[in-house]
Design a protein around this motif. Structure first.
Motif, mmCIF file in Angstrom:
data_model
loop_
_atom_site.group_PDB
_atom_site.id
_atom_site.type_symbol
_atom_site.label_atom_id
_atom_site.label_comp_id
_atom_site.label_asym_id
_atom_site.label_seq_id
_atom_site.Cartn_x
_atom_site.Cartn_y
_atom_site.Cartn_z
ATOM 1 N N HIS A 236 34.861 22.660 -63.041
ATOM 2 C CA HIS A 236 35.008 23.705 -64.075
ATOM 3 C C HIS A 236 36.501 23.955 -64.221
ATOM 4 O O HIS A 236 37.121 24.561 -63.346
ATOM 5 C CB HIS A 236 34.284 24.992 -63.668
ATOM 6 C CG HIS A 236 32.789 24.851 -63.654
ATOM 7 N ND1 HIS A 236 32.059 24.572 -64.784
ATOM 8 C CD2 HIS A 236 31.896 24.957 -62.642
ATOM 9 C CE1 HIS A 236 30.769 24.513 -64.474
ATOM 10 N NE2 HIS A 236 30.645 24.729 -63.184
ATOM 11 N N TRP B 233 21.305 27.956 -52.526
ATOM 12 C CA TRP B 233 22.461 28.568 -53.182
ATOM 13 C C TRP B 233 22.395 30.068 -52.950
ATOM 14 O O TRP B 233 21.302 30.659 -52.997
ATOM 15 C CB TRP B 233 22.441 28.251 -54.668
ATOM 16 C CG TRP B 233 23.686 28.656 -55.435
ATOM 17 C CD1 TRP B 233 24.947 28.830 -54.936
ATOM 18 C CD2 TRP B 233 23.768 28.913 -56.844
ATOM 19 N NE1 TRP B 233 25.811 29.173 -55.952
ATOM 20 C CE2 TRP B 233 25.113 29.226 -57.135
ATOM 21 C CE3 TRP B 233 22.851 28.903 -57.887
ATOM 22 C CZ2 TRP B 233 25.554 29.531 -58.414
ATOM 23 C CZ3 TRP B 233 23.269 29.205 -59.171
ATOM 24 C CH2 TRP B 233 24.625 29.509 -59.413
ATOM 25 N N TRP C 184 27.866 28.272 -71.096
ATOM 26 C CA TRP C 184 27.913 29.440 -70.205
ATOM 27 C C TRP C 184 29.262 30.135 -70.262
ATOM 28 O O TRP C 184 29.380 31.351 -70.072
ATOM 29 C CB TRP C 184 27.600 29.022 -68.765
ATOM 30 C CG TRP C 184 28.711 28.253 -68.104
ATOM 31 C CD1 TRP C 184 29.093 26.975 -68.371
ATOM 32 C CD2 TRP C 184 29.581 28.721 -67.082
ATOM 33 N NE1 TRP C 184 30.164 26.622 -67.592
ATOM 34 C CE2 TRP C 184 30.480 27.675 -66.780
ATOM 35 C CE3 TRP C 184 29.708 29.923 -66.377
ATOM 36 C CZ2 TRP C 184 31.490 27.786 -65.810
ATOM 37 C CZ3 TRP C 184 30.704 30.060 -65.418
ATOM 38 C CH2 TRP C 184 31.580 28.995 -65.153
ATOM 39 N N ILE D 192 30.720 32.680 -59.567
ATOM 40 C CA ILE D 192 29.839 33.363 -60.508
ATOM 41 C C ILE D 192 29.812 34.885 -60.306
ATOM 42 O O ILE D 192 29.493 35.625 -61.210
ATOM 43 C CB ILE D 192 28.409 32.764 -60.408
ATOM 44 C CG1 ILE D 192 27.534 33.226 -61.569
ATOM 45 C CG2 ILE D 192 27.795 33.033 -59.070
ATOM 46 C CD1 ILE D 192 27.869 32.531 -62.840
ATOM 47 N N ASN E 132 19.361 25.282 -65.168
ATOM 48 C CA ASN E 132 18.839 26.433 -64.422
ATOM 49 C C ASN E 132 17.463 26.272 -63.806
ATOM 50 O O ASN E 132 17.212 26.832 -62.745
ATOM 51 C CB ASN E 132 18.778 27.649 -65.365
ATOM 52 C CG ASN E 132 20.142 28.230 -65.611
ATOM 53 O OD1 ASN E 132 20.764 28.767 -64.694
ATOM 54 N ND2 ASN E 132 20.664 28.063 -66.812
HETATM 55 O O1 G3I Z 1 15.904 33.015 -68.050
HETATM 56 C C1 G3I Z 1 16.326 34.385 -68.088
HETATM 57 C C2 G3I Z 1 15.685 35.082 -69.281
HETATM 58 O O2 G3I Z 1 14.274 35.112 -69.097
HETATM 59 C C3 G3I Z 1 16.240 36.491 -69.391
HETATM 60 O O3 G3I Z 1 15.722 37.104 -70.549
HETATM 61 C C4 G3I Z 1 17.757 36.449 -69.463
HETATM 62 C C5 G3I Z 1 18.307 37.879 -69.501
HETATM 63 O O4 G3I Z 1 19.554 37.916 -68.934
HETATM 64 O O5 G3I Z 1 18.293 35.784 -68.298
HETATM 65 C C6 G3I Z 1 17.838 34.439 -68.234
HETATM 66 O O6 G3I Z 1 18.365 33.836 -67.064
HETATM 67 C C7 G3I Z 1 19.753 33.504 -67.198
HETATM 68 C C8 G3I Z 1 19.900 31.988 -66.933
HETATM 69 O O7 G3I Z 1 21.282 31.611 -66.912
HETATM 70 C C9 G3I Z 1 19.161 31.170 -67.994
HETATM 71 O O8 G3I Z 1 19.761 31.389 -69.238
HETATM 72 C C10 G3I Z 1 20.519 34.273 -66.121
HETATM 73 O O9 G3I Z 1 20.499 35.648 -66.465
HETATM 74 C C11 G3I Z 1 21.968 33.787 -66.074
HETATM 75 O O10 G3I Z 1 22.643 34.389 -64.974
HETATM 76 C C12 G3I Z 1 21.977 32.279 -65.841
HETATM 77 O O11 G3I Z 1 23.329 31.843 -65.867
HETATM 78 C C13 G3I Z 1 23.514 30.545 -65.292
HETATM 79 C C14 G3I Z 1 24.488 30.673 -64.104
HETATM 80 O O12 G3I Z 1 24.671 29.384 -63.514
HETATM 81 C C15 G3I Z 1 23.966 31.619 -63.041
HETATM 82 O O13 G3I Z 1 22.986 31.026 -62.340
HETATM 83 C C16 G3I Z 1 24.172 29.633 -66.336
HETATM 84 O O14 G3I Z 1 23.268 29.403 -67.415
HETATM 85 C C17 G3I Z 1 24.533 28.292 -65.687
HETATM 86 O O15 G3I Z 1 25.312 27.506 -66.587
HETATM 87 C C18 G3I Z 1 25.378 28.529 -64.430
HETATM 88 O O16 G3I Z 1 25.561 27.297 -63.802
HETATM 89 C C19 G3I Z 1 26.267 27.371 -62.529
HETATM 90 C C20 G3I Z 1 25.750 26.251 -61.656
HETATM 91 O O17 G3I Z 1 24.348 26.389 -61.500
HETATM 92 C C21 G3I Z 1 26.452 26.262 -60.306
HETATM 93 N N1 G3I Z 1 27.901 26.152 -60.490
HETATM 94 C C22 G3I Z 1 28.475 27.169 -61.366
HETATM 95 C C23 G3I Z 1 27.779 27.122 -62.732
HETATM 96 C C24 G3I Z 1 28.411 28.117 -63.668
HETATM 97 O O18 G3I Z 1 28.209 29.407 -63.181
#
Ligand code: G3I
Length: 369
Positions: free
Chosen positions: A232, A107, A333, A276, A67
């Protein structure tokens, strides 16, 4: 007496070889075929769970930020960048002599709204958005010049039916936003590799659209080194045939292939893919393995992993990297996507940070190649 000494030496040699086998990592076993890596989160980089940190350092030849290098985390406001986590992650990879990939520059998701809005909250003009893209890409790619091997320049610009995703980038700049992104990245670091990354690349219409994009970028004189297939996967999709067909199409288009976000959900899926923005309601039947996985299901998952890994090995001449999207089932995730609060088992290390048995099978397979 003599026989006794010989047999104990034999036992020692055997134990040593079993132990060496157990010590062999996927990164070592796939050397010379493709890089083998994982997505990494900041708890792991910061050593919050030292076992996970140690495993990542030892098992893999490449890492990518799950991330912290995405547009919103690294560039939360127009005039503010947040380099701490990204700097630590890149340094972590360098310390462990691992190849670092940048994910991702442009993105539609996890990007600050400021990118697209003017002082009145309205959409910015095409020129303003293009300049903001240039600033972002130039600054981020420039900072890690010579330290990051390649960038996911644009992530998920197509729908599964092959049409362009109606993102703010597309609405304001049309499809040329992709070309601009690749041009800006190349200008910022002429030596860095440039990738287009997407999920469901195995879907024929989407694969054809991506091949079309590759051809357009090349015709426009843009550098594009590889297409990232996120991979995925689910228990029944994509099929091996569809996956192999996508490899053949991308190979014919003259780009390398990266398996960028590989995981295989063992749970029933309300839909295929990793768009997503979709989400669904929790139910017990959609979360059937909370207590344990029936052996028959585990064996099916193992076979799915080995079948796909065998295909990656078959195409290792065009596949440069295989990255699993996360180290352990615990922090994956998919436990919260597309349904929150489930217990999934999609990657290669279990909830006790133990290597799953299938990993030794993968190593044997790689060594036989
Ligand atoms: O860092 C914040 C934290 O400060 C906060 O307290 C918390 C509350 O919700 O959120 C945290 O951020 C989260 C982040 O992951 C870090 O954990 C976001 O809400 C959450 O939406 C984010 O999810 C990521 C997702 O992409 C959305 O961007 C997943 O970890 C990550 O595995 C996933 O990866 C994506 C690839 O980048 C692109 N391809 C699809 C893949 C799966 O969705």
């Amino acid at each position: 007496m003599k026989i006794k000494i010989i047999s104990s030496i034999t036992v020692l040699v055997l134990l040593a070889s079993v132990d060496t086998m157990a010590q062999k990592t996927l990164g070592e076993a796939t050397k010379g075929k493709f890089l083998f890596g994982t997505a990494v989160n900041m708890q792991q980089v910061n050593g919050v769970n030292p076992i996970e940190t140690e495993l990542i350092a030892k098992e893999f030849t490449t890492i990518v930020a799950e991330n912290c290098m995405k547009p919103q985390p690294i560039h939360p406001e127009e005039n503010r960048y947040n380099w701490d986590d990204a700097d630590k992650l890149v340094a972590f990879g360098e310390k462990n002599k691992q190849v670092v990939t940048g994910h991702c520059l442009i993105w539609h998701s996890q990007i600050g709204r400021w990118f697209f809005t003017d002082a009145d909250g309205k959409d910015v003009s095409p020129d303003v958005l293009k300049e903001r893209m240039r600033q972002h890409i130039t600054t981020v790619v420039g900072r890690y010049k010579g330290r990051v091997k390649g960038w996911d320049v644009v992530n998920e610009a197509f729908e599964d039916n092959g049409t362009y995703r109606n993102s703010k980038f597309y609405q304001i700049l049309g499809k040329d936003f992709i070309k601009y992104a690749f041009q800006f990245a190349h200008d910022a670091d002429p030596n860095v590799e440039l990738y287009y990354n997407d999920y469901n690349v195995e879907t024929p219409a989407k694969c054809d659209a991506i091949v079309g994009l590759v051809k357009e970028l090349k015709a426009a004189g843009c550098r594009i080194d590889a297409v990232g297939s996120q991979a995925h996967m689910h228990m029944n999709s994509p099929t091996l045939e569809a996956t192999e067909t996508s490899f053949k199409k991308l190979k014919a288009a003259g780009v390398k292939i990266l398996i960028t976000e590989w995981d295989i959900s063992i749970l029933p899926s309300p839909y295929d893919g990793a768009n997503i923005s979709a989400s669904f309601k929790y139910s017990k039947e959609m979360d059937p393995y909370r207590e344990a996985i029936p052996d028959s299901i585990q064996q099916k998952w193992n076979k799915r992993v080995l079948d796909m890994f065998g295909l990656f090995l078959k195409y290792h001449e065009v596949i440069d990297r295989v990255t699993v999207w996360g180290l352990t089932d615990n922090t994956n995730w998919l436990n919260n996507f597309p349904i929150r609060g489930r217990k999934d088992y999609p990657v290669l290390f279990d909830r006790n940070n133990q290597r799953k048995p299938v990993v030794d099978e993968m190593i044997k397979m790689a060594e036989k190649q």
